[in-house]
Design a protein around this motif. Structure first.
Motif, PDB file in Angstrom:
ATOM      1  N   GLY A   1      42.098   3.580  39.203  1.00 60.61           N
ATOM      2  CA  GLY A   1      40.976   3.642  40.103  1.00 60.61           C
ATOM      3  C   GLY A   1      39.670   2.886  39.636  1.00 60.61           C
ATOM      4  O   GLY A   1      39.238   2.084  40.311  1.00 60.61           O
ATOM      5  N   TYR A   2      39.461   2.655  38.441  1.00 62.77           N
ATOM      6  CA  TYR A   2      38.484   2.032  37.946  1.00 62.77           C
ATOM      7  C   TYR A   2      38.809   0.657  37.900  1.00 62.77           C
ATOM      8  O   TYR A   2      37.978  -0.198  38.227  1.00 62.77           O
ATOM      9  CB  TYR A   2      38.084   2.314  36.385  1.00 62.77           C
ATOM     10  CG  TYR A   2      37.141   3.695  36.210  1.00 62.77           C
ATOM     11  CD1 TYR A   2      35.987   3.414  36.670  1.00 62.77           C
ATOM     12  CD2 TYR A   2      37.467   4.653  35.445  1.00 62.77           C
ATOM     13  CE1 TYR A   2      34.957   4.647  36.608  1.00 62.77           C
ATOM     14  CE2 TYR A   2      36.685   5.861  35.388  1.00 62.77           C
ATOM     15  CZ  TYR A   2      35.336   5.574  35.803  1.00 62.77           C
ATOM     16  OH  TYR A   2      34.688   6.571  35.627  1.00 62.77           O
ATOM     17  N   SER A   3      39.994   0.018  37.754  1.00 57.53           N
ATOM     18  CA  SER A   3      40.486  -1.170  38.113  1.00 57.53           C
ATOM     19  C   SER A   3      40.180  -1.772  39.437  1.00 57.53           C
ATOM     20  O   SER A   3      39.643  -3.018  39.432  1.00 57.53           O
ATOM     21  CB  SER A   3      41.783  -1.496  37.649  1.00 57.53           C
ATOM     22  OG  SER A   3      42.093  -1.180  36.255  1.00 57.53           O
ATOM     23  N   ASP A   4      40.282  -1.042  40.533  1.00 57.96           N
ATOM     24  CA  ASP A   4      39.875  -1.299  41.881  1.00 57.96           C
ATOM     25  C   ASP A   4      38.475  -1.512  42.040  1.00 57.96           C
ATOM     26  O   ASP A   4      38.020  -2.354  42.601  1.00 57.96           O
ATOM     27  CB  ASP A   4      40.483  -0.275  42.719  1.00 57.96           C
ATOM     28  CG  ASP A   4      42.071  -0.224  42.804  1.00 57.96           C
ATOM     29  OD1 ASP A   4      42.535  -1.263  42.571  1.00 57.96           O
ATOM     30  OD2 ASP A   4      42.609   0.805  43.478  1.00 57.96           O
ATOM     31  N   ILE A   5      37.879  -0.564  41.221  1.00 58.69           N
ATOM     32  CA  ILE A   5      36.383  -0.618  41.365  1.00 58.69           C
ATOM     33  C   ILE A   5      35.827  -2.179  40.649  1.00 58.69           C
ATOM     34  O   ILE A   5      34.760  -2.897  41.273  1.00 58.69           O
ATOM     35  CB  ILE A   5      35.588   0.663  40.693  1.00 58.69           C
ATOM     36  CG1 ILE A   5      35.864   1.609  41.346  1.00 58.69           C
ATOM     37  CG2 ILE A   5      34.130   0.180  40.599  1.00 58.69           C
ATOM     38  CD1 ILE A   5      35.284   3.051  40.784  1.00 58.69           C
ATOM     39  N   LEU A   6      36.482  -2.444  39.627  1.00 57.22           N
ATOM     40  CA  LEU A   6      35.953  -3.744  38.910  1.00 57.22           C
ATOM     41  C   LEU A   6      36.353  -4.968  39.731  1.00 57.22           C
ATOM     42  O   LEU A   6      35.871  -5.968  39.375  1.00 57.22           O
ATOM     43  CB  LEU A   6      36.766  -3.727  37.647  1.00 57.22           C
ATOM     44  CG  LEU A   6      35.991  -2.751  36.493  1.00 57.22           C
ATOM     45  CD1 LEU A   6      36.944  -2.674  35.385  1.00 57.22           C
ATOM     46  CD2 LEU A   6      34.696  -3.107  36.300  1.00 57.22           C
ATOM     47  N   ARG A   7      36.966  -4.783  40.766  1.00 57.48           N
ATOM     48  CA  ARG A   7      37.372  -6.021  41.477  1.00 57.48           C
ATOM     49  C   ARG A   7      36.142  -6.301  42.555  1.00 57.48           C
ATOM     50  O   ARG A   7      36.168  -7.199  43.179  1.00 57.48           O
ATOM     51  CB  ARG A   7      38.733  -5.762  42.663  1.00 57.48           C
ATOM     52  CG  ARG A   7      39.916  -5.630  41.759  1.00 57.48           C
ATOM     53  CD  ARG A   7      41.086  -5.279  42.537  1.00 57.48           C
ATOM     54  NE  ARG A   7      42.394  -5.378  41.721  1.00 57.48           N
ATOM     55  CZ  ARG A   7      43.136  -6.186  41.383  1.00 57.48           C
ATOM     56  NH1 ARG A   7      42.714  -7.483  41.991  1.00 57.48           N
ATOM     57  NH2 ARG A   7      44.264  -6.139  40.692  1.00 57.48           N
ATOM     58  N   ARG A   8      35.284  -5.307  42.864  1.00 53.54           N
ATOM     59  CA  ARG A   8      34.124  -5.455  43.692  1.00 53.54           C
ATOM     60  C   ARG A   8      33.012  -6.048  42.859  1.00 53.54           C
ATOM     61  O   ARG A   8      32.772  -6.049  41.727  1.00 53.54           O
ATOM     62  CB  ARG A   8      33.784  -4.020  44.237  1.00 53.54           C
ATOM     63  CG  ARG A   8      34.940  -3.330  44.653  1.00 53.54           C
ATOM     64  CD  ARG A   8      34.446  -1.865  45.128  1.00 53.54           C
ATOM     65  NE  ARG A   8      35.553  -1.172  45.217  1.00 53.54           N
ATOM     66  CZ  ARG A   8      35.241   0.443  45.268  1.00 53.54           C
ATOM     67  NH1 ARG A   8      34.255   0.803  44.983  1.00 53.54           N
ATOM     68  NH2 ARG A   8      36.684   1.193  45.467  1.00 53.54           N
ATOM     69  N   PRO A   9      32.102  -6.813  43.704  1.00 53.95           N
ATOM     70  CA  PRO A   9      30.987  -7.048  43.167  1.00 53.95           C
ATOM     71  C   PRO A   9      30.043  -5.830  42.607  1.00 53.95           C
ATOM     72  O   PRO A   9      29.795  -4.896  43.124  1.00 53.95           O
ATOM     73  CB  PRO A   9      30.061  -7.776  44.137  1.00 53.95           C
ATOM     74  CG  PRO A   9      31.221  -8.241  45.272  1.00 53.95           C
ATOM     75  CD  PRO A   9      32.194  -7.078  45.185  1.00 53.95           C
ATOM     76  N   LEU A  10      29.706  -5.702  41.174  1.00 54.98           N
ATOM     77  CA  LEU A  10      28.864  -4.818  40.619  1.00 54.98           C
ATOM     78  C   LEU A  10      27.658  -5.172  39.978  1.00 54.98           C
ATOM     79  O   LEU A  10      27.660  -6.358  39.454  1.00 54.98           O
ATOM     80  CB  LEU A  10      29.885  -4.112  39.636  1.00 54.98           C
ATOM     81  CG  LEU A  10      31.178  -3.393  40.200  1.00 54.98           C
ATOM     82  CD1 LEU A  10      32.054  -2.865  39.153  1.00 54.98           C
ATOM     83  CD2 LEU A  10      30.910  -2.300  41.148  1.00 54.98           C
ATOM     84  N   HIS A  11      26.760  -4.230  39.838  1.00 56.83           N
ATOM     85  CA  HIS A  11      25.705  -4.413  38.957  1.00 56.83           C
ATOM     86  C   HIS A  11      26.301  -4.114  37.531  1.00 56.83           C
ATOM     87  O   HIS A  11      27.358  -3.479  37.039  1.00 56.83           O
ATOM     88  CB  HIS A  11      24.535  -3.272  39.246  1.00 56.83           C
ATOM     89  CG  HIS A  11      23.932  -3.808  40.421  1.00 56.83           C
ATOM     90  ND1 HIS A  11      23.053  -4.755  40.888  1.00 56.83           N
ATOM     91  CD2 HIS A  11      24.004  -2.864  41.565  1.00 56.83           C
ATOM     92  CE1 HIS A  11      22.693  -4.488  42.050  1.00 56.83           C
ATOM     93  NE2 HIS A  11      23.169  -3.325  42.538  1.00 56.83           N
ATOM     94  N   ASP A  12      25.406  -4.810  36.398  1.00 55.68           N
ATOM     95  CA  ASP A  12      26.031  -4.464  34.993  1.00 55.68           C
ATOM     96  C   ASP A  12      26.274  -3.047  34.692  1.00 55.68           C
ATOM     97  O   ASP A  12      27.100  -2.890  33.870  1.00 55.68           O
ATOM     98  CB  ASP A  12      24.948  -5.388  34.095  1.00 55.68           C
ATOM     99  CG  ASP A  12      25.160  -6.936  34.387  1.00 55.68           C
ATOM    100  OD1 ASP A  12      25.970  -7.194  34.997  1.00 55.68           O
ATOM    101  OD2 ASP A  12      23.921  -7.678  33.840  1.00 55.68           O
ATOM    102  N   ASP A  13      25.146  -2.399  34.987  1.00 60.20           N
ATOM    103  CA  ASP A  13      25.183  -0.756  34.548  1.00 60.20           C
ATOM    104  C   ASP A  13      26.653  -0.255  35.227  1.00 60.20           C
ATOM    105  O   ASP A  13      27.380   0.445  34.596  1.00 60.20           O
ATOM    106  CB  ASP A  13      24.043  -0.176  34.960  1.00 60.20           C
ATOM    107  CG  ASP A  13      22.915  -0.465  34.429  1.00 60.20           C
ATOM    108  OD1 ASP A  13      23.152  -1.155  33.168  1.00 60.20           O
ATOM    109  OD2 ASP A  13      21.803  -0.093  34.640  1.00 60.20           O
ATOM    110  N   ASP A  14      27.038  -0.803  36.609  1.00 59.01           N
ATOM    111  CA  ASP A  14      28.081  -0.117  37.031  1.00 59.01           C
ATOM    112  C   ASP A  14      29.257  -0.614  36.527  1.00 59.01           C
ATOM    113  O   ASP A  14      30.412   0.067  36.272  1.00 59.01           O
ATOM    114  CB  ASP A  14      28.258  -0.493  38.551  1.00 59.01           C
ATOM    115  CG  ASP A  14      27.060   0.333  39.130  1.00 59.01           C
ATOM    116  OD1 ASP A  14      26.688   1.500  38.820  1.00 59.01           O
ATOM    117  OD2 ASP A  14      26.556  -0.185  40.365  1.00 59.01           O
ATOM    118  N   ARG A  15      29.151  -1.858  35.895  1.00 60.70           N
ATOM    119  CA  ARG A  15      30.662  -2.398  35.437  1.00 60.70           C
ATOM    120  C   ARG A  15      30.728  -1.916  34.145  1.00 60.70           C
ATOM    121  O   ARG A  15      31.845  -1.535  33.578  1.00 60.70           O
ATOM    122  CB  ARG A  15      30.186  -4.017  35.373  1.00 60.70           C
ATOM    123  CG  ARG A  15      31.464  -4.762  34.547  1.00 60.70           C
ATOM    124  CD  ARG A  15      31.219  -6.282  34.858  1.00 60.70           C
ATOM    125  NE  ARG A  15      30.874  -6.610  36.052  1.00 60.70           N
ATOM    126  CZ  ARG A  15      32.040  -6.955  36.955  1.00 60.70           C
ATOM    127  NH1 ARG A  15      33.383  -6.928  36.485  1.00 60.70           N
ATOM    128  NH2 ARG A  15      31.718  -7.448  38.175  1.00 60.70           N
TER     129      ARG A  15
END
Length: 235
Positions: free
Chosen positions: A35-49
Motif C-alpha cells: 500500500g505504501y509503495s503504491d502511495i510513493l508512486r504518486r506526487p507527494l510532499h516531502d513530509d508525506d514521502r
C-alpha cells in the motif's frame, strides 16, 4: 560421501496453527508495504514521502521480527507479547491508522479523549490493532469509516484501565458467535466466500491476554461491530 552441513531445528514440528499465524501476520505486513509503495508512486510532499517510507520501515521490522521468531523456534502467537515498556496508545493508534489507510484505501480515524498509556510490547499491540482494523475494513461498506478509539476508564473488575475500541458499520455479528470467533480458524458461515483464515481475532485474544487484558465483541449502536480491548493502565 558426507552431506553438506545444514541448519537443523531440533524443537517440535511447527503446527498447522503456528504456520497459519505466521503466514497471516507476514501477509499483513506485506500488504502494508504494498500500500505504501503504491502511495510513493504518486506526487507527494516531502513530509508525506517520509511518512510513507517510515511506514514501510515499520512493516519490514514487523516482518523481520516474525521471521526471526520462527527461525528461533518461538511460537508466533505469543512471541514479543510480553510487557516491556510504557507506550502511549494514541501514538500507536495513529501509526496503525496510517498503515491501514495505505493498505486498505479506507478512511480510518482515531478518537482519543485522553492519551492512555500502558506497559506493553509495541509490535505485538500494533499487530492487534492492525488485525482489528483490517477486519473492520473487510467486513464493512467501502464508503464507511472505521474508527479507533483510545481512552482511560475505571473498571469494576480491573480498576484503572486503558481502552482500545475498533468500530465499523458492517452487518454486525450475532451475539451467540461473539466468543467463538476468538478461537483459531473460526469464521461466520456468511463470510465463507471472503478471503481470510479466521485467525485475526485469535491473535488478538492471545496478545491481549499476555498483556493482562481482555477482548470482547460488542454490538455498535446504529449497526455494526465494536471490538473492545481493556488493558491495565499505567499509573
Amino acid at each position: 560421501m558426507a552431506s553438506a552441513p545444514h541448519d537443523r531445528h531440533d524443537g517440535p514440528p511447527v503446527s498447522r496453527e503456528e504456520f497459519a499465524v505466521f503466514a497471516h501476520e507476514l501477509r499483513g505486513a506485506l500488504t502494508v508495504i504494498s500500500g505504501y509503495s503504491d502511495i510513493l508512486r504518486r506526487p507527494l510532499h516531502d513530509d508525506d514521502r517520509v511518512a510513507a517510507l517510515d511506514g514501510i520501515r515499520r512493516a519490514v521490522q514487523r516482518a523481520d521480527a516474525l521471521c526471526s521468531a520462527v527461525l528461533a523456534g518461538e511460537p508466533v502467537r505469543t512471541q514479543a507479547a510480553v510487557p516491556r515498556s510504557p507506550l502511549r496508545l494514541w501514538a500507536l493508534a495513529e501509526h496503525v491508522a496510517a498503515e491501514q489507510r495505505a493498505a486498505t484505501g479506507r478512511t480510518v480515524v482515531v478518537e482519543a479523549p485522553d492519551d492512555a498509556a500502558v506497559v506493553g510490547d509495541e509490535q505485538a499491540l500494533a499487530r492487534v490493532l492492525s488485525n482489528l482494523v483490517s477486519n473492520a475494513a473487510k467486513y464493512s461498506p467501502a464508503e464507511s469509516v472505521v474508527t479507533i478509539r483510545v481512552a482511560s476508564e475505571v473498571s469494576q473488575s480491573m480498576g484503572n484501565i486503558a481502552v482500545l475500541e475498533v468500530s465499523d458499520r458492517g452487518s454486525g455479528i450475532p451475539s451467540e458467535d461473539h466468543e467463538r470467533l476468538f478461537e483459531p480458524f473460526e469464521r461466520l458461515d456468511r463470510d465463507a466466500e471472503l478471503p481470510g483464515t479466521g485467525l485475526g481475532l485469535s491473535i488478538v485474544a492471545s496478545v491481549v491476554g499476555a498483556h493482562g487484558g481482555t477482548a470482547r465483541i460488542l454490538d455498535r449502536p446504529g449497526g455494526g461491530t465494536t471490538v473492545r480491548i481493556e488493558l491495565p493502565l499505567t499509573h
